[in-house]
Design an enzyme around this catalytic site. Structure first.
Site, PDB file in Angstrom:
ATOM      1  N   HIS A 470       0.833  -1.228  -0.057  1.00 20.30           N
ATOM      2  CA  HIS A 470      -0.113   0.045  -0.065  1.00 20.30           C
ATOM      3  C   HIS A 470       0.755   0.985   0.093  1.00 20.30           C
ATOM      4  O   HIS A 470       0.735   2.081  -0.607  1.00 20.30           O
ATOM      5  CB  HIS A 470      -0.870   0.034   1.115  1.00 20.30           C
ATOM      6  N   GLU A 471       1.878   1.372   0.867  1.00 21.09           N
ATOM      7  CA  GLU A 471       2.590   2.549   1.247  1.00 21.09           C
ATOM      8  C   GLU A 471       3.315   2.761  -0.146  1.00 21.09           C
ATOM      9  O   GLU A 471       3.832   3.612  -0.578  1.00 21.09           O
ATOM     10  CB  GLU A 471       3.473   2.664   2.225  1.00 21.09           C
ATOM     11  N   HIS A 474       1.728   4.631  -2.774  1.00 22.83           N
ATOM     12  CA  HIS A 474       2.033   6.111  -2.620  1.00 22.83           C
ATOM     13  C   HIS A 474       3.450   6.589  -3.093  1.00 22.83           C
ATOM     14  O   HIS A 474       3.540   7.646  -3.712  1.00 22.83           O
ATOM     15  CB  HIS A 474       1.876   6.500  -1.212  1.00 22.83           C
ATOM     16  N   HIS A 477       3.369   6.894  -6.878  1.00 22.41           N
ATOM     17  CA  HIS A 477       2.588   8.129  -7.186  1.00 22.41           C
ATOM     18  C   HIS A 477       3.632   9.323  -7.117  1.00 22.41           C
ATOM     19  O   HIS A 477       3.767  10.225  -8.156  1.00 22.41           O
ATOM     20  CB  HIS A 477       1.502   8.490  -6.269  1.00 22.41           C
TER      21      HIS A 477
END
Length: 682
Positions: A470-471, A474, A477
């Site tokens: 999940h991290e 980020h 991104h």
């Protein structure tokens, strides 16, 4: 001054990585003071221009300004969140009102606002490309939203509110970190921790040794209410102690009590919203998000709460049935839920998630899971740079390159928990990409994985594997956003959109070729058995009544606090009673399912950037589930798919309306049906 303070000169390391070896705590405040002054001079230079505003002399000049302040701030706040020593905490407390005052001085500058507003009025007359046009629109919207249109007296009061709030949110975080450390649970005997793995037990022993308690065991608390160990501890009293400690943070009547702090935060946020023309802080926040209004948020949360609560009650009945069949039955309590959930999971799916850790060795998950999926999708590669050091010895630095070998940026990973690191997991940028400034991205992922004793492998739970993927979403991104103007860099998107790319990246955890690559037994190198993978897929909606309810309860508490008007906020005297009333209102007042975060340790909304925005996770998950369906329908882990997702979504950063970018990627608006199916709420 620059010779004596390394923060005042551009970093000489690759990609602008700060040389933390040269930076001492005493360098930060003088560097901020100089950076504030320089930025103020730059803004004054813009507003003193006698000619009419143009995009170049106003907006581009504004985008070029604040470079030193941005560098110093990103350098400092990376440390203050991940290695907050006493010195750093003191600096942050001193800095909070100074930073708030400076931000207001820029955002509320009447002369600057006039220039931006003038350009906004003439927008159709200007010869601007799409990114430039959107940049003018966003600067105008954000300055208006910040209060630049208020009169001088109103601005003065607004500045007072912002400075006081900055102090309070810093105090909240400091209290929470201290109370979380103080409430780490001490066990005298390994028998009390029966059910933990050897690695988990060694981590608890190491924690105790680090605290001067040799021969004992210390279990540190996670940011959220529950704890991974609740699913495996066989001793019911140990489970009770662990959950009780977690739920008591910030509400014990000691010097770390956060109740008065959060009540003042709520009251001042409501007053600020009224000053800015909004009925509540939630109305103020959502007006500049994709949701648009609290009503839209409340409609979604209420729609999901009814089936979630229903499913949680059914799950509770199944747990009670297991307990009733034991020799000494008892009414289950909240601290029993995770433990007996695994019993039910084993009975229904023949699956013990707590036994999966030997297949999830951290280095292999990182290299052969997280990195491999990114390489397959986007062509990027990762090389560890042992010659580059982060802000703490635990930090690892990786150089990221494109498929053709050209440099992209740096990725830093800070995996392990420590007393100076705030709880939870997050991504932040130390350097943001911008063509205007000629900078490339440097991004950081922080987790809080317990460190095993020396010589022991780091074995992750499936939840920790999920957090890492999940991290890293980020981080992608932040790495991929390719924009001209720093205002749009990286993850600078609407708060209720920012979780979308990270949630999408979770889909690769159980993707067959990725899983086969990283999920291999630490001792035998055998892959995770196919039947186990099938059971993981089959049980994906299992316990989603609990998981969805605890999340929605927290999101609703956030909305309840921040939907209050100023007078209503001032009338709240009891935090626990307010929470109970809010949860009863939405039907999530199940004592067996505690809210994921209670107010006194709800860092996301009282010291982080998610106030009135914790709904963002489920809001973004609508897009996420719809996107996973698209990837599945179009061949999954393929470069063509990755390139499309990168170019049309990740790569645009904040330079485009996010829902417009989503439609460009998907060909239509997102549909909610895939989310309802995923969570068993259809």
């Amino acid at each position: 001054m620059a010779d004596a303070n390394p923060l005042l000169s551009p970093a000489t390391l690759p990609y602008g990585l700060p040389d933390y070896r040269e930076i001492a705590p005493e360098h930060y405040l003088p560097a901020f003071e100089e950076a504030f002054a320089e930025h103020r001079r730059e803004i004054d230079a813009i507003t003193r221009v006698r000619s009419m505003p143009t995009f170049e002399n106003t907006v581009v000049a504004l985008e070029r300004s604040g470079d030193l302040l941005g560098r110093v701030a990103r350098t400092f706040y990376t440390v203050s969140s991940a290695d907050a020593t006493a010195d750093i905490q003191q600096i942050e407390e001193t800095l909070a009102p100074l930073m708030a005052a400076h931000n207001d001085a820029v955002q509320l500058d009447s002369a600057l606002y006039w220039r931006i507003a003038t350009l906004h009025e003439r927008l159709d007359e200007l010869d601007l490309d799409a990114e430039q046009r959107y940049l003018v629109e966003r600067h105008y919207r954000e300055m208006t939203h910040a209060g630049a249109g208020l009169d001088d007296a109103e601005k003065e009061r607004l500045t007072e509110l912002n400075q006081r709030l900055s102090v309070l949110t810093t105090t909240f975080e400091k209290n929470l970190l201290a109370d979380t450390n103080d409430l780490a649970v001490v066990f005298d005997d390994a028998v009390e921790l029966d059910g933990l793995t050897d690695g988990e037990l060694s981590a608890a022993a190491q924690n105790a040794a680090d605290r001067g308690l040799p021969g004992r065991y210390v279990v540190t608390l996670t940011l959220f209410t529950g704890h991974p160990y609740l699913s495996s501890l066989t001793d019911r009293e140990s489970r009770r102690r662990l959950l009780e400690a977690s739920r008591s943070r910030g509400s014990r009547g000691n010097e770390h009590d956060n109740r008065d702090v959060l009540r003042e935060i709520v009251r001042l946020r409501a007053e600020r919203a009224a000053l800015l023309g909004y009925s509540s802080h939630a109305a103020y926040v959502t007006s500049d998000e994709t949701a648009g209004s609290p009503g839209a948020v409340h409609d979604l949360l209420r729609r999901l709460a009814v089936p979630a609560a229903r499913n949680a009650r059914a799950e509770a009945a199944a747990l009670q049935a297991i307990v009733d069949a034991e020799d000494e039955p008892f009414p289950i309590d909240a601290h029993d839920w995770a433990y007996y959930t695994e019993r039910v999971r084993a009975a229904e799916y023949d699956l013990d998630r707590t036994a999966l850790r030997p297949w999830f060795e951290a280095e292999r998950v990182l290299q052969d899971g997280v990195f491999r999926a990114a390489t397959e999708l986007y062509g990027i590669t990762f090389t560890e740079r042992d010659d580059l050091l982060g802000y703490h010895p635990d930090v690892r630095v990786f150089e990221v390159r494109e498929a053709d070998g050209s440099p992209l940026g740096l990725y830093l990973l800070d995996l392990y928990t420590r007393d100076t690191k705030r709880g939870g997991a997050w991504m932040n940028s130390i350097v943001s990409q911008s063509a205007l400034r000629g900078t490339s991205p440097v991004v950081v992922n922080n987790l809080n994985v317990p460190r095993p004793a020396e010589g022991q492998p780091t074995l992750l739970t499936l939840d920790e594997v999920t957090t890492l993927f999940h991290e890293f979403g980020h981080a992608l991104h932040g790495l991929f956003a390719t924009v001209t103007y720093p205002h749009f860099a990286g993850t600078n998107v609407f708060r209720d959109f920012v979780e979308f790319p990270s949630q999408v990246n979770e889909m690769w955890i159980l993707w067959p070729e990725v899983l086969a690559s990283y999920a291999r037994h630490i001792d035998t190198d055998e892959p995770l058995p196919a039947e186990v993978t099938e059971k993981l897929h089959a049980s994906e909606a299992f316990n989603q009544g609990f998981a969805t309810s605890e999340y929605l309860a927290a999101a609703w508490i956030d909305q309840a606090w921040h939907s209050l008007g100023a007078e209503e906020a001032a009338a709240v005297t009891d935090v626990a009673d307010f929470e109970a009333s809010a949860l009863a209102d939405i039907g999530l007042d199940n004592p067996l399912v505690p809210t994921r975060y209670s107010s006194t340790y709800f860092a996301h909304v009282f010291s982080g950037g998610y106030s009135a925005g914790y709904y963002s996770y489920i809001w973004s998950e609508v897009l996420d589930a719809d996107t996973v369906e698209w990837f599945t329908e179009n061949g999954g882990l393929a470069r063509a798919n990755g390139d499309r997702f990168r170019q049309r979504l990740l790569g645009v950063g904040g330079s485009k309306d996010p829902l417009e970018a989503y439609r460009d990627f998907r060909g239509r608006d997102a549909e909610i049906a895939p989310l309802l199916a995923r969570r068993g709420l259809a």
